[in-house]
Design an enzyme around this catalytic site. Structure first.
Site, PDB file in Angstrom:
ATOM      1  N   THR A   7       0.843  -1.190   0.000  1.00  0.00           N
ATOM      2  CA  THR A   7       0.000   0.000   0.000  1.00  0.00           C
ATOM      3  C   THR A   7       0.882   1.246   0.000  1.00  0.00           C
ATOM      4  OG1 THR A   7      -1.690   1.226   1.224  1.00  0.00           O
ATOM      5  CG2 THR A   7      -0.169  -0.081   2.533  1.00  0.00           C
ATOM      6  N   ASN A   9      -0.689   3.968   1.305  1.00  0.00           N
ATOM      7  CA  ASN A   9      -1.482   4.744   2.268  1.00  0.00           C
ATOM      8  C   ASN A   9      -0.750   4.783   3.617  1.00  0.00           C
ATOM      9  OD1 ASN A   9      -3.289   5.307   4.353  1.00  0.00           O
ATOM     10  ND2 ASN A   9      -5.037   4.509   3.206  1.00  0.00           N
ATOM     11  N   GLY A  11      -1.558   5.783   6.517  1.00  0.00           N
ATOM     12  CA  GLY A  11      -2.376   5.332   7.653  1.00  0.00           C
ATOM     13  C   GLY A  11      -2.338   3.819   7.781  1.00  0.00           C
ATOM     14  N   ASP A  69      -7.362  -6.570   1.310  1.00  0.00           N
ATOM     15  CA  ASP A  69      -8.445  -6.079   0.465  1.00  0.00           C
ATOM     16  C   ASP A  69      -9.709  -6.158   1.301  1.00  0.00           C
ATOM     17  OD1 ASP A  69      -9.333  -5.030  -2.027  1.00  0.00           O
ATOM     18  OD2 ASP A  69     -10.359  -6.914  -2.393  1.00  0.00           O
ATOM     19  N   SER A  70     -10.535  -5.136   1.204  1.00  0.00           N
ATOM     20  CA  SER A  70     -11.711  -5.109   2.070  1.00  0.00           C
ATOM     21  C   SER A  70     -12.889  -4.476   1.353  1.00  0.00           C
ATOM     22  CB  SER A  70     -11.399  -4.331   3.349  1.00  0.00           C
ATOM     23  OG  SER A  70     -11.050  -3.001   3.038  1.00  0.00           O
ATOM     24  N   PHE A 151     -14.831   6.170   7.958  1.00  0.00           N
ATOM     25  CA  PHE A 151     -14.716   6.544   6.545  1.00  0.00           C
ATOM     26  C   PHE A 151     -15.627   5.613   5.739  1.00  0.00           C
ATOM     27  CE2 PHE A 151     -12.305   3.002   4.672  1.00  0.00           C
ATOM     28  CZ  PHE A 151     -11.938   2.318   5.820  1.00  0.00           C
ATOM     29  N   GLY A 152     -15.636   5.799   4.430  1.00  0.00           N
ATOM     30  CA  GLY A 152     -16.352   4.893   3.536  1.00  0.00           C
ATOM     31  C   GLY A 152     -17.816   4.727   3.907  1.00  0.00           C
ATOM     32  N   TYR A 153     -18.234   3.473   4.050  1.00  0.00           N
ATOM     33  CA  TYR A 153     -19.639   3.159   4.306  1.00  0.00           C
ATOM     34  C   TYR A 153     -19.988   3.187   5.793  1.00  0.00           C
ATOM     35  CZ  TYR A 153     -19.460   1.543  -0.557  1.00  0.00           C
ATOM     36  OH  TYR A 153     -19.298   1.479  -1.928  1.00  0.00           O
ATOM     37  N   LYS A 174     -14.966   0.552  17.162  1.00  0.00           N
ATOM     38  CA  LYS A 174     -14.738  -0.015  15.821  1.00  0.00           C
ATOM     39  C   LYS A 174     -13.421  -0.785  15.768  1.00  0.00           C
ATOM     40  CE  LYS A 174     -14.338   0.814  10.914  1.00  0.00           C
ATOM     41  NZ  LYS A 174     -14.049   1.725   9.806  1.00  0.00           N
TER      42      LYS A 174
END
Ligand code: IMP
Length: 199
Positions: A7, A9, A11, A69-70, A151-153, A174
């Site tokens: 990655t 990224n 983070g 992968d998510s 973030f995201g959904y 989370k």
């Protein structure tokens, strides 16, 4: 020993570094390999994509590689957005646009069960897969987005056992119950065994 996290990224690299803090390895991101090129996520499952990236980046860098992968799997949508989670509303769309599309597609359906899934794979420096794991977090899709966290959904995902979305729940909750936490615990068992058996 060096492990490449597949990655760019920062983070994610920080997260994996924390996870591997007890293990005597140097974790680096793909930014240390500017000429490495890109591996496409062409798989039809999360594990397939994680394995493609672990194998691909191990071969490109000549080092052991770890990748993930998510995404979100919604039962009423036959598993969509699934491996397309990041691209669900087209390239360049925002999180808000992806959430809008998801809520439009599911409509007022009573059946709103869903899960976040995270696959993590590790390949040796020749690209051979050493371990793949899958973590899950079960829940349901909310009627409307709520909260600003995550973030995201996250604003439309209510984990099982809670009445608030990941967008509203504190990060500490989370990070304990998420799909990524589940997969991380599983891959840590692999790393602990792997290093335990080497020393
Ligand atoms: P990737 O694994 O980084 O490619 O993430 C795929 C996509 O799945 C992200 O862009 C998000 O849309 C979604 N996703 C993955 N994990 C989460 C999460 O923890 N919360 C919300 N959305 C997520």
């Amino acid at each position: 020993m060096t492990i490449v996290a597949a990655t760019r990224n920062p983070g994610k690299i920080r997260e994996i570094r924390l996870l591997l803090a007890q293990i005597p390895v140097r974790l680096v991101g793909l930014d240390e390999y500017p000429d490495a090129g890109e591996i496409e996520e062409t798989g039809s499952t999360f594990v397939e994509n994680a394995e493609l990236k672990a194998t691909g980046y191990a071969r490109l860098t000549g080092e052991m590689a770890v990748s993930d992968d998510s995404g979100l799997v919604v039962d009423a949508l036959a598993g969509a957005p699934g491996v397309q989670s990041a691209r669900y509303a087209g390239a360049g769309a925002s999180d808000a646009e992806r959430i809008r599309k998801l809520l439009d597609e599911i409509g007022s359906a009573d059946e709103r069960s869903a899960r976040f899934v995270c696959a993590i794979s590790v390949a040796d420096r020749n690209g051979r897969i050493l371990c793949s794991v899958e973590g899950k977090c079960e829940g349901r899709i909310a009627l409307v987005p709520t909260g600003e966290n995550g973030f995201g959904y996250d604003p439309v995902f209510i984990p099982t056992g809670f009445s608030r979305s990941f967008g509203e729940l504190p990060d500490e909750v989370k990070s304990q119950i998420s799909h990524r936490a589940d997969a991380s615990r599983k891959i840590m068992r692999f790393f602990a065994d792997f290093w335990g058996n080497r020393t």
